[in-house]
Design a protein around this motif. Structure first.
Motif, PDB file in Angstrom:
ATOM      1  N   ASN A 123     -48.814  32.076 -37.907  1.00 13.57           N
ATOM      2  CA  ASN A 123     -48.827  33.539 -37.943  1.00 13.57           C
ATOM      3  C   ASN A 123     -49.107  34.104 -39.332  1.00 13.57           C
ATOM      4  O   ASN A 123     -49.883  35.054 -39.476  1.00 13.57           O
ATOM      5  N   MET A 124     -48.446  33.543 -40.371  1.00 13.46           N
ATOM      6  CA  MET A 124     -48.637  34.089 -41.703  1.00 13.46           C
ATOM      7  C   MET A 124     -50.052  33.814 -42.208  1.00 13.46           C
ATOM      8  O   MET A 124     -50.682  34.685 -42.813  1.00 13.46           O
ATOM      9  N   ALA A 125     -50.554  32.607 -41.962  1.00 15.44           N
ATOM     10  CA  ALA A 125     -51.930  32.295 -42.346  1.00 15.44           C
ATOM     11  C   ALA A 125     -52.902  33.217 -41.620  1.00 15.44           C
ATOM     12  O   ALA A 125     -53.839  33.759 -42.224  1.00 15.44           O
ATOM     13  N   SER A 126     -52.664  33.427 -40.334  1.00 16.43           N
ATOM     14  CA  SER A 126     -53.532  34.304 -39.552  1.00 16.43           C
ATOM     15  C   SER A 126     -53.516  35.723 -40.112  1.00 16.43           C
ATOM     16  O   SER A 126     -54.555  36.386 -40.193  1.00 16.43           O
ATOM     17  N   ALA A 127     -52.339  36.196 -40.529  1.00 11.50           N
ATOM     18  CA  ALA A 127     -52.228  37.540 -41.092  1.00 11.50           C
ATOM     19  C   ALA A 127     -53.034  37.657 -42.387  1.00 11.50           C
ATOM     20  O   ALA A 127     -53.752  38.638 -42.598  1.00 11.50           O
ATOM     21  N   ILE A 128     -52.916  36.650 -43.260  1.00 13.75           N
ATOM     22  CA  ILE A 128     -53.649  36.694 -44.523  1.00 13.75           C
ATOM     23  C   ILE A 128     -55.151  36.619 -44.272  1.00 13.75           C
ATOM     24  O   ILE A 128     -55.939  37.341 -44.891  1.00 13.75           O
ATOM     25  N   ILE A 129     -55.540  35.753 -43.358  1.00 12.96           N
ATOM     26  CA  ILE A 129     -56.964  35.640 -43.016  1.00 12.96           C
ATOM     27  C   ILE A 129     -57.494  36.977 -42.509  1.00 12.96           C
ATOM     28  O   ILE A 129     -58.550  37.455 -42.933  1.00 12.96           O
ATOM     29  N   GLY A 130     -56.749  37.593 -41.599  1.00 12.56           N
ATOM     30  CA  GLY A 130     -57.172  38.883 -41.068  1.00 12.56           C
ATOM     31  C   GLY A 130     -57.285  39.938 -42.157  1.00 12.56           C
ATOM     32  O   GLY A 130     -58.231  40.738 -42.170  1.00 12.56           O
ATOM     33  N   GLY A 131     -56.334  39.928 -43.087  1.00 12.00           N
ATOM     34  CA  GLY A 131     -56.385  40.879 -44.191  1.00 12.00           C
ATOM     35  C   GLY A 131     -57.575  40.646 -45.092  1.00 12.00           C
ATOM     36  O   GLY A 131     -58.241  41.596 -45.528  1.00 12.00           O
ATOM     37  N   LEU A 132     -57.858  39.380 -45.382  1.00 13.04           N
ATOM     38  CA  LEU A 132     -59.013  39.058 -46.223  1.00 13.04           C
ATOM     39  C   LEU A 132     -60.320  39.487 -45.573  1.00 13.04           C
ATOM     40  O   LEU A 132     -61.196  40.082 -46.217  1.00 13.04           O
ATOM     41  N   ILE A 133     -60.457  39.184 -44.283  1.00 12.38           N
ATOM     42  CA  ILE A 133     -61.686  39.543 -43.567  1.00 12.38           C
ATOM     43  C   ILE A 133     -61.863  41.059 -43.544  1.00 12.38           C
ATOM     44  O   ILE A 133     -62.959  41.585 -43.762  1.00 12.38           O
ATOM     45  N   SER A 134     -60.771  41.770 -43.299  1.00  7.86           N
ATOM     46  CA  SER A 134     -60.853  43.232 -43.232  1.00  7.86           C
ATOM     47  C   SER A 134     -61.203  43.843 -44.580  1.00  7.86           C
ATOM     48  O   SER A 134     -61.723  44.962 -44.644  1.00  7.86           O
ATOM     49  N   ALA A 167     -56.517  24.508 -30.114  1.00  9.69           N
ATOM     50  CA  ALA A 167     -56.468  25.824 -29.483  1.00  9.69           C
ATOM     51  C   ALA A 167     -56.240  26.914 -30.520  1.00  9.69           C
ATOM     52  O   ALA A 167     -56.821  28.009 -30.434  1.00  9.69           O
ATOM     53  N   LYS A 168     -55.421  26.611 -31.497  1.00  5.90           N
ATOM     54  CA  LYS A 168     -55.157  27.584 -32.556  1.00  5.90           C
ATOM     55  C   LYS A 168     -56.413  27.824 -33.395  1.00  5.90           C
ATOM     56  O   LYS A 168     -56.734  28.965 -33.749  1.00  5.90           O
ATOM     57  N   LEU A 169     -57.125  26.762 -33.688  1.00  3.96           N
ATOM     58  CA  LEU A 169     -58.374  26.899 -34.440  1.00  3.96           C
ATOM     59  C   LEU A 169     -59.389  27.717 -33.653  1.00  3.96           C
ATOM     60  O   LEU A 169     -60.099  28.557 -34.228  1.00  3.96           O
ATOM     61  N   ALA A 170     -59.461  27.473 -32.355  1.00  5.66           N
ATOM     62  CA  ALA A 170     -60.399  28.226 -31.511  1.00  5.66           C
ATOM     63  C   ALA A 170     -60.043  29.709 -31.483  1.00  5.66           C
ATOM     64  O   ALA A 170     -60.920  30.579 -31.525  1.00  5.66           O
ATOM     65  N   GLU A 171     -58.744  30.005 -31.450  1.00 10.09           N
ATOM     66  CA  GLU A 171     -58.294  31.400 -31.442  1.00 10.09           C
ATOM     67  C   GLU A 171     -58.676  32.104 -32.751  1.00 10.09           C
ATOM     68  O   GLU A 171     -59.163  33.236 -32.735  1.00 10.09           O
ATOM     69  N   LEU A 172     -58.480  31.410 -33.877  1.00 10.16           N
ATOM     70  CA  LEU A 172     -58.826  31.995 -35.178  1.00 10.16           C
ATOM     71  C   LEU A 172     -60.340  32.188 -35.302  1.00 10.16           C
ATOM     72  O   LEU A 172     -60.802  33.180 -35.877  1.00 10.16           O
ATOM     73  N   ALA A 173     -61.090  31.238 -34.774  1.00  8.00           N
ATOM     74  CA  ALA A 173     -62.549  31.360 -34.809  1.00  8.00           C
ATOM     75  C   ALA A 173     -63.011  32.554 -33.984  1.00  8.00           C
ATOM     76  O   ALA A 173     -63.909  33.308 -34.388  1.00  8.00           O
ATOM     77  N   THR A 174     -62.395  32.744 -32.819  1.00  4.45           N
ATOM     78  CA  THR A 174     -62.761  33.861 -31.956  1.00  4.45           C
ATOM     79  C   THR A 174     -62.371  35.197 -32.580  1.00  4.45           C
ATOM     80  O   THR A 174     -63.134  36.173 -32.546  1.00  4.45           O
ATOM     81  N   ARG A 175     -61.194  35.238 -33.158  1.00  6.73           N
ATOM     82  CA  ARG A 175     -60.681  36.495 -33.704  1.00  6.73           C
ATOM     83  C   ARG A 175     -61.368  36.904 -35.000  1.00  6.73           C
ATOM     84  O   ARG A 175     -61.693  38.069 -35.195  1.00  6.73           O
ATOM     85  N   TYR A 176     -61.572  35.905 -35.885  1.00  2.00           N
ATOM     86  CA  TYR A 176     -62.063  36.242 -37.230  1.00  2.00           C
ATOM     87  C   TYR A 176     -63.415  35.622 -37.584  1.00  2.00           C
ATOM     88  O   TYR A 176     -64.000  35.971 -38.605  1.00  2.00           O
ATOM     89  N   GLY A 177     -63.893  34.677 -36.771  1.00  2.00           N
ATOM     90  CA  GLY A 177     -65.153  34.024 -37.067  1.00  2.00           C
ATOM     91  C   GLY A 177     -65.078  32.962 -38.141  1.00  2.00           C
ATOM     92  O   GLY A 177     -66.105  32.553 -38.697  1.00  2.00           O
ATOM     93  N   VAL A 178     -63.871  32.478 -38.435  1.00  2.00           N
ATOM     94  CA  VAL A 178     -63.700  31.486 -39.508  1.00  2.00           C
ATOM     95  C   VAL A 178     -63.905  30.071 -38.976  1.00  2.00           C
ATOM     96  O   VAL A 178     -63.765  29.807 -37.784  1.00  2.00           O
ATOM     97  N   HIS A 179     -64.234  29.155 -39.894  1.00  2.00           N
ATOM     98  CA  HIS A 179     -64.410  27.751 -39.534  1.00  2.00           C
ATOM     99  C   HIS A 179     -63.057  27.057 -39.489  1.00  2.00           C
ATOM    100  O   HIS A 179     -62.086  27.502 -40.101  1.00  2.00           O
ATOM    101  N   GLY A 180     -63.004  25.927 -38.797  1.00  2.00           N
ATOM    102  CA  GLY A 180     -61.767  25.165 -38.721  1.00  2.00           C
ATOM    103  C   GLY A 180     -62.027  23.696 -38.513  1.00  2.00           C
ATOM    104  O   GLY A 180     -63.129  23.287 -38.138  1.00  2.00           O
ATOM    105  N   GLY A 181     -60.992  22.893 -38.767  1.00  2.00           N
ATOM    106  CA  GLY A 181     -61.095  21.457 -38.581  1.00  2.00           C
ATOM    107  C   GLY A 181     -59.723  20.827 -38.522  1.00  2.00           C
ATOM    108  O   GLY A 181     -58.712  21.466 -38.845  1.00  2.00           O
ATOM    109  N   SER A 182     -59.656  19.594 -38.100  1.00  2.00           N
ATOM    110  CA  SER A 182     -58.390  18.879 -37.997  1.00  2.00           C
ATOM    111  C   SER A 182     -58.038  18.237 -39.339  1.00  2.00           C
ATOM    112  O   SER A 182     -58.905  18.073 -40.206  1.00  2.00           O
TER     113      SER A 182
END
Length: 272
Positions: free
Chosen positions: A11-22, A38-53
């Motif tokens: 949640n906190m990482a997602s919040a910071i990412i969203g703030g940075l993108i905005s 699934a979490k990576l896919a959600e972040l990619a859908t929401r913010y368009g960011v890349h992800g990996g394991s």
């Protein structure tokens, strides 16, 4: 633009990412490492960011934000150490001291320790930050830009003050919610239905905070302006004073700060 990698996509990482993108950070400059596909896919859908394991190679980054649970940080840091490069490391893991993290990172000294709080989830947070001598002004400015995406940033010169920030702003939202619960219960005791009681409690808090933030008066002066001699508010404040509510709040914050210091000792041990 700086390349930023988040280790952990909660949640906190997602919040910071969203703030940075905005605020204009390109999505292509943000990478997230998390074992949960699934979490990576959600972040990619929401913010368009890349992800990996975690098993994949760590991309070259200017900033590495460690957003994992404190109990996981030692193992994560040791795994990251060989691929760290010269990145500025920002840790938002509660309780982990900068020297402990630096040691687990193989002596990497460009480390910023941060204590955020949950209002960051709605970009209204306050983060306390500490950095040692190896972190220069440019690094501090970079960390402020990252953390400022979700609210205000307060820098401290003594890392011990992070325990106090943890006690006040880190744990503080829970104190406020506790008082809101109590005020809502008081409204119910006066006969109001749950919806009205909630509205009375919540809007009283939001309105009072807005008034305080917009005023040049301190909280004590604002309280005095509402407290007429012999009136209803004075009677309530006297009840608070009789029950030593102010002293209890101060003691509660001191207990939280003491626990923060204890966690720093417990979580910073090298013994596995």
């Amino acid at each position: 633009m700086s390349k930023i990698t988040f280790i952990g996509g909660g949640n906190m990482a997602s919040a910071i990412i969203g703030g940075l993108i905005s605020r204009g950070t390109p999505a292509g400059d943000v990478h997230v490492v998390d074992p949960d596909a699934a979490k990576l896919a959600e972040l990619a859908t929401r913010y368009g960011v890349h992800g990996g394991s975690p098993d994949e190679a760590l991309p070259a980054s200017d900033v590495l934000v460690l957003a994992v649970k404190p109990q996981q940080l030692k193992a994560v840091a040791r795994q990251l150490a060989p691929a760290l490069g010269d990145a500025l490391v920002i840790s938002i893991a509660a309780g982990i001291r900068a020297d402990s993290l630096s040691r687990w990172l193989g002596g990497h000294a460009r480390v910023v320790r941060v204590m955020p709080n949950t209002p960051a989830l709605v970009q209204a947070g306050l983060s306390g930050a500490y950095a040692g001598d190896a972190v220069g002004e440019d690094d501090r400015a970079l960390a402020t830009r990252v953390l400022g995406a979700v609210g205000e940033v307060v820098w401290v010169d003594d890392e011990a003050e992070i325990d106090g920030i943890t006690a006040i702003s880190g744990s503080g939202p829970a104190y406020v919610f506790y008082f809101m619960e109590a005020l809502q219960a008081a409204a119910r005791a006066q006969g109001f239905n749950p919806d009205t009681a909630r509205k009375l409690a919540y809007h009283t808090f939001s309105g009072a905070v807005k008034l305080a933030l917009d005023s040049e008066d301190d909280a004590g002066t604002l309280r005095a302006k509402v407290t007429s001699k012999g009136g209803t508010t004075e009677r309530a404040i006297n009840a608070f004073e009789t029950s030593q509510l102010r002293a209890t709040i101060i003691a509660a914050a001191a207990a939280a700060a003491a626990r923060s210091r204890e966690l720093g000792e417990e979580l910073g041990r090298d013994a596995d």
